[in-house]
Scaffold this active site. Structure first.
Site, mmCIF file in Angstrom:
data_model
loop_
_atom_site.group_PDB
_atom_site.id
_atom_site.type_symbol
_atom_site.label_atom_id
_atom_site.label_comp_id
_atom_site.label_asym_id
_atom_site.label_seq_id
_atom_site.Cartn_x
_atom_site.Cartn_y
_atom_site.Cartn_z
ATOM 1 N N HIS A 1 -9.314 -6.645 8.840
ATOM 2 C CA HIS A 1 -9.056 -6.896 7.422
ATOM 3 C C HIS A 1 -7.641 -6.415 7.078
ATOM 4 O O HIS A 1 -7.252 -5.302 7.410
ATOM 5 C CB HIS A 1 -10.101 -6.161 6.581
ATOM 6 C CG HIS A 1 -9.798 -6.190 5.131
ATOM 7 N ND1 HIS A 1 -9.399 -7.340 4.470
ATOM 8 C CD2 HIS A 1 -9.821 -5.207 4.183
ATOM 9 C CE1 HIS A 1 -9.199 -7.057 3.201
ATOM 10 N NE2 HIS A 1 -9.436 -5.780 2.994
ATOM 11 N N CYS B 1 -14.801 -6.817 1.346
ATOM 12 C CA CYS B 1 -13.841 -7.159 2.402
ATOM 13 C C CYS B 1 -14.482 -7.243 3.789
ATOM 14 O O CYS B 1 -13.854 -7.683 4.745
ATOM 15 C CB CYS B 1 -12.709 -6.152 2.418
ATOM 16 S SG CYS B 1 -11.963 -5.941 0.798
ATOM 17 N N ASN C 1 -3.709 -8.307 0.209
ATOM 18 C CA ASN C 1 -5.117 -8.079 0.541
ATOM 19 C C ASN C 1 -5.951 -9.195 -0.078
ATOM 20 O O ASN C 1 -6.063 -9.276 -1.309
ATOM 21 C CB ASN C 1 -5.534 -6.704 -0.008
ATOM 22 C CG ASN C 1 -6.985 -6.360 0.294
ATOM 23 O OD1 ASN C 1 -7.816 -7.234 0.513
ATOM 24 N ND2 ASN C 1 -7.296 -5.080 0.278
HETATM 25 O O1 UT7 Z 1 -9.702 -4.151 0.686
HETATM 26 C C1 UT7 Z 1 -10.582 -3.086 0.570
HETATM 27 C C2 UT7 Z 1 -10.058 -1.927 1.227
HETATM 28 N N1 UT7 Z 1 -8.933 -1.424 0.479
HETATM 29 C C3 UT7 Z 1 -8.126 -0.582 1.037
HETATM 30 O O2 UT7 Z 1 -8.281 -0.293 2.188
HETATM 31 C C4 UT7 Z 1 -7.052 0.049 0.187
HETATM 32 C C5 UT7 Z 1 -6.874 1.459 0.621
HETATM 33 N N2 UT7 Z 1 -5.874 2.180 -0.148
HETATM 34 C C6 UT7 Z 1 -4.555 1.965 -0.027
HETATM 35 O O3 UT7 Z 1 -4.139 1.052 0.664
HETATM 36 C C7 UT7 Z 1 -3.608 2.917 -0.698
HETATM 37 O O4 UT7 Z 1 -4.326 4.020 -1.191
HETATM 38 C C8 UT7 Z 1 -2.806 2.273 -1.858
HETATM 39 C C9 UT7 Z 1 -1.790 1.299 -1.321
HETATM 40 C C10 UT7 Z 1 -3.751 1.598 -2.822
HETATM 41 C C11 UT7 Z 1 -2.040 3.370 -2.608
HETATM 42 O O5 UT7 Z 1 -1.190 4.050 -1.726
HETATM 43 P P1 UT7 Z 1 -1.189 5.645 -1.706
HETATM 44 O O6 UT7 Z 1 -0.143 6.063 -0.769
HETATM 45 O O7 UT7 Z 1 -2.581 6.112 -1.453
HETATM 46 O O8 UT7 Z 1 -0.699 5.986 -3.169
HETATM 47 P P2 UT7 Z 1 -1.446 6.881 -4.270
HETATM 48 O O9 UT7 Z 1 -2.549 6.103 -4.871
HETATM 49 O O10 UT7 Z 1 -1.747 8.228 -3.708
HETATM 50 O O11 UT7 Z 1 -0.288 7.043 -5.328
HETATM 51 C C12 UT7 Z 1 0.931 7.755 -5.004
HETATM 52 C C13 UT7 Z 1 1.866 7.587 -6.180
HETATM 53 C C14 UT7 Z 1 1.196 7.884 -7.523
HETATM 54 O O12 UT7 Z 1 2.167 8.495 -8.343
HETATM 55 P P3 UT7 Z 1 2.154 10.108 -8.566
HETATM 56 O O13 UT7 Z 1 0.825 10.421 -9.146
HETATM 57 O O14 UT7 Z 1 2.339 10.666 -7.187
HETATM 58 O O15 UT7 Z 1 3.300 10.330 -9.463
HETATM 59 C C15 UT7 Z 1 0.919 6.511 -8.087
HETATM 60 O O16 UT7 Z 1 0.898 6.506 -9.486
HETATM 61 O O17 UT7 Z 1 2.304 6.212 -6.242
HETATM 62 C C16 UT7 Z 1 2.092 5.722 -7.559
HETATM 63 N N3 UT7 Z 1 1.836 4.289 -7.485
HETATM 64 C C17 UT7 Z 1 2.837 3.403 -7.493
HETATM 65 N N4 UT7 Z 1 4.170 3.546 -7.569
HETATM 66 C C18 UT7 Z 1 4.891 2.420 -7.556
HETATM 67 C C19 UT7 Z 1 0.650 3.666 -7.375
HETATM 68 N N5 UT7 Z 1 0.871 2.342 -7.329
HETATM 69 C C20 UT7 Z 1 2.203 2.147 -7.404
HETATM 70 C C21 UT7 Z 1 3.033 1.016 -7.396
HETATM 71 N N6 UT7 Z 1 4.363 1.188 -7.475
HETATM 72 N N7 UT7 Z 1 2.544 -0.232 -7.309
#
Ligand code: UT7
Length: 343
Positions: free
Chosen positions: A262, A121, A292
């Protein structure tokens, strides 16, 4: 291209922009039918409402060709005048030949060298750094930098953690040599890499460590992301890189007219705006419509900002990329379009 350094090189000018997004719109409602997710979760956690997916017959080069042709038209240049084509992509058409070679052939850049650049990215900012260096050293006079991604192809569409985020697009910039008395150009770059975070965002299979034919699971061929770790890195590095570059350039954040970063997550942009003391209207965002798109996101955002009248000639822009590697890159550039470029 042939280069003989027999004259004073000019300054590198960001001369023109262009972008392309595929026609197919994939809404959060459609994502909800595919995986266990909700519009409310996606909007709250990422800011994304819809994204674009390439048509079955479109690979990254096909998206990049259209963006490149639009940037060339805006710059008023012919394909023959391009000395180098740099394609930043994490989703090349093939491992080789490079996507840049395919793209250069398609647009008719028959006098150009061409190569791909892989910095995920951050790739577009790395590409601008190389274009600027090529032009200011006198090696090239006109460089085409393209960010092109067909991420939907390399994303597991049954993995809710990644499929709602990554999408497809292309953006391009023409960097040309200009008179240093007339053009400020790029004021500086900060590029960085930290391989300690390599496993936080990768596609395990498809290279020499794990050829596709030897992959144990189909999911090894798809993007794997430790979202929490990458999020932590991204929020930190966007602020730190900006502060380091501003300090090196002898500028303050109030000197910057628009930040185009980005488009990974609206929460990352909001966090950076708050930490840097930037009003949200000085941080461009279009993530809600495109998700993204990795190396395509900054040139796509720049082109849309231009089309929306958010770029005024003379504006000082700060561009910041961050992502897989882990890598990051930022640059400060004055918006000085050529006369043909809409402003
Ligand atoms: O382009 C390169 C750079 N990339 C980035 O900068 C991405 C950086 N990361 C992020 O933007 C975020 O970490 C994400 C958007 C990918 C995820 O958000 P988060 O707030 O960090 O969520 P998480 O991974 O901590 O997951 C929280 C919960 C989990 O459930 P439990 O374990 O708490 O029950 C996940 O399983 O959200 C769940 N989850 C979802 N729920 C509904 C993960 N994806 C989804 C989804 N829909 N699509």
């Amino acid at each position: 291209m042939i280069s003989v350094r027999n004259g004073r090189p000019g300054r590198a000018r960001l001369a023109a922009l262009g972008a392309y997004v595929p026609e197919r719109v994939v809404t959060n409602a459609e994502m909800q039918e595919r995986v266990d997710t909700s519009d409310a979760w996606i909007v709250a956690r990422t800011g994304i409402r819809e994204r674009r997916f390439a048509a079955p017959d479109q690979a990254s080069s096909d998206l990049g060709v259209i963006a490149a042709e639009r940037a060339m038209a805006a710059a008023g240049i012919s394909a023959e005048s391009i000395d180098m084509v740099i394609v930043a992509t994490a989703t090349p058409d093939h491992l080789f030949p490079s996507t840049a070679v395919l793209l250069a052939h398609r647009i008719g850049a028959r006098n150009a060298g061409a190569y791909d650049l892989l910095a995920a990215c951050s790739g577009f900012v790395y590409g601008l750094a190389q274009a600027s260096a090529l032009v200011e050293s006198g090696i090239a006079r006109t460089v085409l930098v393209v960010g092109a991604e067909a991420l939907s192809r390399l994303t597991d569409q049954t993995d809710r953690a990644t499929c709602v985020i990554f999408a497809d697009a292309a953006g391009a910039a023409v960097v040309t040599s200009a008179d240093p008395r007339e053009v400020t150009g790029f004021l500086g770059f900060e590029l960085g890499a930290d391989g300690a975070g390599a496993d936080d965002l990768l596609i395990p299979a498809g290279g020499s460590r794990m050829p596709v034919a030897m992959a144990e699971r189909p999911s090894d061929g798809y993007i794997r992301m430790n979202g929490t770790e990458v999020f932590r890195f991204a929020t930190r590095i966007m602020v730190e890189s900006t502060e380091r570059l501003l300090a090196a350039a002898g500028l303050g954040i109030d000197d910057i007219d628009l930040v185009v970063a980005h488009q990974a997550n609206s929460r990352i942009l909001d966090h950076a705006a708050e930490r840097l003391g930037l009003a949200s209207e000085r941080v461009y965002s279009n993530i809600e419509r495109y998700g993204n798109t990795s190396s395509a996101s900054i040139p796509l955002a720049l082109t849309e900002a231009r089309d929306e009248g958010r770029l005024t000639p003379g504006d000082l822009l700060l561009l910041v990329g961050f992502g897989g590697g882990l890598t990051w890159g930022s640059t400060i550039v004055r918006y000085e379009p050529v006369s043909g470029e809409p402003s």
